[in-house]
Design an enzyme around this catalytic site. Structure first.
Site, mmCIF file in Angstrom:
data_model
loop_
_atom_site.group_PDB
_atom_site.id
_atom_site.type_symbol
_atom_site.label_atom_id
_atom_site.label_comp_id
_atom_site.label_asym_id
_atom_site.label_seq_id
_atom_site.Cartn_x
_atom_site.Cartn_y
_atom_site.Cartn_z
ATOM 1 N NE ARG A 314 -4.085 0.176 1.454
ATOM 2 C CZ ARG A 314 -4.191 1.410 1.903
ATOM 3 N NH1 ARG A 314 -3.516 1.799 2.961
ATOM 4 N NH2 ARG A 314 -4.971 2.274 1.310
ATOM 5 C CB CYS A 344 16.406 -4.576 -5.413
ATOM 6 S SG CYS A 344 17.362 -5.679 -4.397
ATOM 7 C CD GLU A 345 11.038 -2.106 -7.735
ATOM 8 O OE1 GLU A 345 10.744 -0.950 -8.079
ATOM 9 O OE2 GLU A 345 10.932 -3.095 -8.469
HETATM 10 N N1 LLP Z 1 -17.140 -4.105 -3.712
HETATM 11 C C1 LLP Z 1 -16.437 -4.024 -4.849
HETATM 12 C C2 LLP Z 1 -17.096 -4.331 -6.126
HETATM 13 C C3 LLP Z 1 -15.073 -3.650 -4.806
HETATM 14 O O1 LLP Z 1 -14.387 -3.566 -5.942
HETATM 15 C C4 LLP Z 1 -14.472 -3.368 -3.562
HETATM 16 C C5 LLP Z 1 -13.070 -2.958 -3.491
HETATM 17 C C6 LLP Z 1 -15.244 -3.487 -2.383
HETATM 18 C C7 LLP Z 1 -16.586 -3.855 -2.500
HETATM 19 C C8 LLP Z 1 -14.704 -3.250 -1.008
HETATM 20 O O2 LLP Z 1 -14.299 -1.932 -0.813
HETATM 21 P P1 LLP Z 1 -13.818 -1.445 0.640
HETATM 22 O O3 LLP Z 1 -15.015 -1.486 1.573
HETATM 23 O O4 LLP Z 1 -12.765 -2.377 1.089
HETATM 24 O O5 LLP Z 1 -13.310 -0.079 0.386
HETATM 25 N N2 LLP Z 1 -6.239 -2.100 -2.734
HETATM 26 C C9 LLP Z 1 -6.835 -0.818 -2.411
HETATM 27 C C10 LLP Z 1 -8.329 -0.894 -2.319
HETATM 28 C C11 LLP Z 1 -8.958 -1.460 -3.587
HETATM 29 C C12 LLP Z 1 -10.437 -1.665 -3.452
HETATM 30 C C13 LLP Z 1 -10.953 -2.481 -4.587
HETATM 31 N N3 LLP Z 1 -12.350 -2.771 -4.522
HETATM 32 C C14 LLP Z 1 -6.201 -0.288 -1.109
HETATM 33 O O6 LLP Z 1 -5.324 -0.926 -0.562
HETATM 34 O O7 LLP Z 1 -6.559 0.814 -0.682
#
Ligand code: LLP
Length: 420
Positions: A314, A344-345
């Protein structure tokens, strides 16, 4: 969680009733550590916020897909939001029934669509006209009815990192309103498809709830239009996205989210679906790492640790800032350092400008609030085996994923005959 399960007791940082020092010694580092009580409380708070309307909480499996965590949520009655057959398998294996599973994603393969239809999940959340036609063909071939929701891109302004905004103009997800209305029209003439839901998911780590009210108003208008044309919705899926506090300051809660959207949905007598991920597991996990070397230099000083961007991406990917706490409790912080991993970045910095006391090599540190999109986004880059995962419940710690070994790195590689 209202009171963090991670707190100092007797000079050491604990998770519930277990010292992180003990966990580091027993299981090694890097290691993800999760609090059972925190996950349960977060789930119950979310669920309770929406009790005045019939609803389903479909936990977003991508946030943290460890089977033990899915089992905790299954026992609480949670459903699942999945985006691949892998996540569907995990959800089913954890005991989440198919009629509580929704399946989103812009690129479902035919075998994934077929599997979801055979499994009779609650809804396939369809993201394009071409996908809807594909679902229809597959359902017809299998002599099944596909229950679908059309994912709508409400095209609102969302205040979050651009990589995780999904409901703004130009995003790849869902169909803009006019195209979505068209999709419902086409679905009405299609005997293999029942378009009974509408889906939106506008983004992630959203703390300004006005984007939700604007998006829900747009969904309401869409629902009115299609209802006049003969489509009554049984499900309105509002997606996930509620942010958490990474800096420790107060942010919007599930109660605030419910107070924002429910008054707009009093007219709706179907079921509301919510897909929280981060707000269920985000503050329930830390990444435990060991300090290796101090590297004082100008203009930056580094504290090199044994966790890297492959374990936790993240900060490198979104510039996310996570607090870092020494496991051994100390007085005032004296150094400003960048906590850096071994990869290594130059992007492999886990925390920038961290105020920390003097840390000795071998000491444990906890990177906070990594329960969501931590392990689930990890990789083996630099041929680093993935870390272990541990679940704490009360004063007991359970290994819920073994640390990978060097053998895991080459397990599926094959040596072609001419090189053997
Ligand atoms: N529903 C759908 C269709 C989604 O694509 C996502 C997250 C969620 C629910 C859940 O969202 P949340 O409540 O967790 O915000 N990797 C990124 C976050 C990517 C979210 C992708 N989709 C990070 O580390 O911030």
């Amino acid at each position: 969680m209202l009171n963090s399960p991670f707190a100092y007791q007797d000079g050491s940082l604990f998770c519930e009733g277990v010292s992180l020092n003990d966990i580091g010694r027993e299981f090694g580092t890097p290691c993800y550590v999760y609090s059972h009580a925190c996950i349960v409380e977060n789930y119950r708070r979310f669920d309770a916020a929406f009790t005045s309307h019939q609803h389903l909480i479909a936990y977003a499996v991508k946030a943290n897909s460890n089977g033990a965590i899915l089992r905790i949520l299954a026992r609480e009655g949670s459903g699942a939001d999945v985006v691949s057959v892998g996540e569907l398998e995990r959800a089913r294996a954890a005991g989440i029934p198919p009629d509580k599973i929704v399946f989103a994603g812009v690129g479902k393969r035919s075998d994934e669509i077929e599997r979801a239809l055979r499994e009779e999940i609650l809804l396939l959340n369809v993201e394009s006209m071409a996908e809807m036609e594909q679902v229809s063909r597959i359902a017809a071939r299998l002599s099944l009815h596909a229950r679908i929701a059309i994912r709508v891109n409400p095209e609102v302004i969302i205040h979050t990192h651009p990589y995780i905004a999904t409901g703004s103009t130009g995003d790849k997800f869902g169909l803009p309103v006019a195209r979505a209305i068209d999709a419902y029209r086409r679905a009405r003439d299609d005997r293999s498809i029942e378009a009974i839901g509408a889906h939106m998911h506008i983004g992630s780590q959203i703390t300004d709830l006005s984007s939700y009210s604007k998006a829900v108003e747009i969904m309401n208008e869409l629902a009115r239009t299609i209802s006049e044309e003969g489509t009554q919705l049984s499900y309105l899926d509002l997606g996930g996205g509620l942010g958490i506090s990474y800096a420790g300051d107060p942010v919007s809660t599930p109660d605030d989210l419910a107070a924002t959207v429910l008054p707009l949905l009093e007219w709706f007598n179907g079921r509301i679906i919510l897909e929280p991920g981060r707000s269920i597991v985000g503050d329930a996990g830390v990444l435990l790492t060991t300090a290796l070397y101090s590297k004082p230099s100008s203009p930056r000083s580094f504290l090199i640790v044994d966790a890297g961007m492959n374990d936790f991406i993240r900060p490198a990917l979104y510039g996310a800032q996570h607090r870092v706490l020494p496991v051994r409790e100390r007085g005032s912080s004296v150094n400003i350092v960048d906590v850096a991993g071994p990869v290594c970045e130059s992007a492999d910095i886990l925390a920038h400008h961290c105020a920390l006391p003097k840390i000795e090599p071998g000491e444990f540190l906890a990177i906070m609030d990594v329960g969501a999109y931590g392990f689930s986004m990890s990789s083996r880059y630099n041929s680093r085996p993935r870390p272990a995962e541990v679940l704490v419940r009360g004063d007991e710690a359970f290994l819920i994923r073994e640390r990978e070994t060097a053998d895991d790195l080459t397990l599926r590689e094959r040596v072609p005959r001419f090189l053997s």
